[in-house]
Design a protein around this motif. Sequence first.
Motif, mmCIF file in Angstrom:
data_model
loop_
_atom_site.group_PDB
_atom_site.id
_atom_site.type_symbol
_atom_site.label_atom_id
_atom_site.label_comp_id
_atom_site.label_asym_id
_atom_site.label_seq_id
_atom_site.Cartn_x
_atom_site.Cartn_y
_atom_site.Cartn_z
ATOM 1 N N VAL A 20 0.842 -1.198 0.000
ATOM 2 C CA VAL A 20 0.000 0.000 0.000
ATOM 3 C C VAL A 20 0.877 1.248 0.000
ATOM 4 C CG1 VAL A 20 -1.653 1.333 1.358
ATOM 5 C CG2 VAL A 20 -1.985 -1.129 1.052
ATOM 6 N N THR A 21 1.919 1.242 0.812
ATOM 7 C CA THR A 21 2.841 2.380 0.853
ATOM 8 C C THR A 21 3.471 2.604 -0.520
ATOM 9 O OG1 THR A 21 3.307 1.955 3.180
ATOM 10 C CG2 THR A 21 4.889 3.326 1.990
ATOM 11 N N LEU A 22 3.870 1.538 -1.163
ATOM 12 C CA LEU A 22 4.456 1.630 -2.498
ATOM 13 C C LEU A 22 3.447 2.195 -3.496
ATOM 14 C CD1 LEU A 22 6.841 1.076 -4.380
ATOM 15 C CD2 LEU A 22 5.954 -1.243 -4.675
ATOM 16 N N ASP A 26 3.843 5.615 -5.538
ATOM 17 C CA ASP A 26 3.759 5.612 -7.002
ATOM 18 C C ASP A 26 2.671 6.558 -7.484
ATOM 19 O OD1 ASP A 26 5.803 3.793 -7.153
ATOM 20 O OD2 ASP A 26 4.525 2.064 -7.647
ATOM 21 N N HIS A 27 1.536 6.543 -6.812
ATOM 22 C CA HIS A 27 0.424 7.422 -7.187
ATOM 23 C C HIS A 27 0.843 8.888 -7.089
ATOM 24 C CE1 HIS A 27 -3.689 8.776 -7.676
ATOM 25 N NE2 HIS A 27 -3.529 9.526 -6.611
ATOM 26 N N LYS A 31 1.031 11.564 -10.169
ATOM 27 C CA LYS A 31 0.330 12.847 -10.114
ATOM 28 C C LYS A 31 1.297 14.001 -10.367
ATOM 29 C CE LYS A 31 -2.855 14.002 -7.177
ATOM 30 N NZ LYS A 31 -3.652 14.205 -5.957
ATOM 31 N N GLN A 32 2.477 13.926 -9.776
ATOM 32 C CA GLN A 32 3.471 14.983 -9.953
ATOM 33 C C GLN A 32 3.935 15.049 -11.409
ATOM 34 O OE1 GLN A 32 4.328 17.392 -7.844
ATOM 35 N NE2 GLN A 32 5.453 18.235 -9.561
#
Length: 98
Positions: A20-22, A26-27, A31-32
């Motif tokens: 989940v942290t990964l 990544d999300h 977005k960036q």
Amino acid sequence: MGTRNSTQQVKKRDDSVDAVTLLITDHKEVKQRFKSYDALVDADAGTEEKEALAEEKEEEEELFPKVKRSKLDLQALGEEMSARKQQLMADVGVEQDA
């Protein structure tokens, strides 16, 4: 046996948290990157708009006055160009509205 199952459950939970942290990381990165891309596109659009305005200004201030002074029959030239366009469009199979 109970300790072994508890250890496996903790490991699975830790693996899930890591996954989940990964995914969150990544999300955020994606977005960036989209924001960076959007900024580049906006900058390019601004540049293209400035170039178009500069060309328009050149046409209005330099080319159009020259054409007017040239004594060309602009009506006849426009009709000739329109006929040629229709011919070319027909040659490639594109129908034109009348």
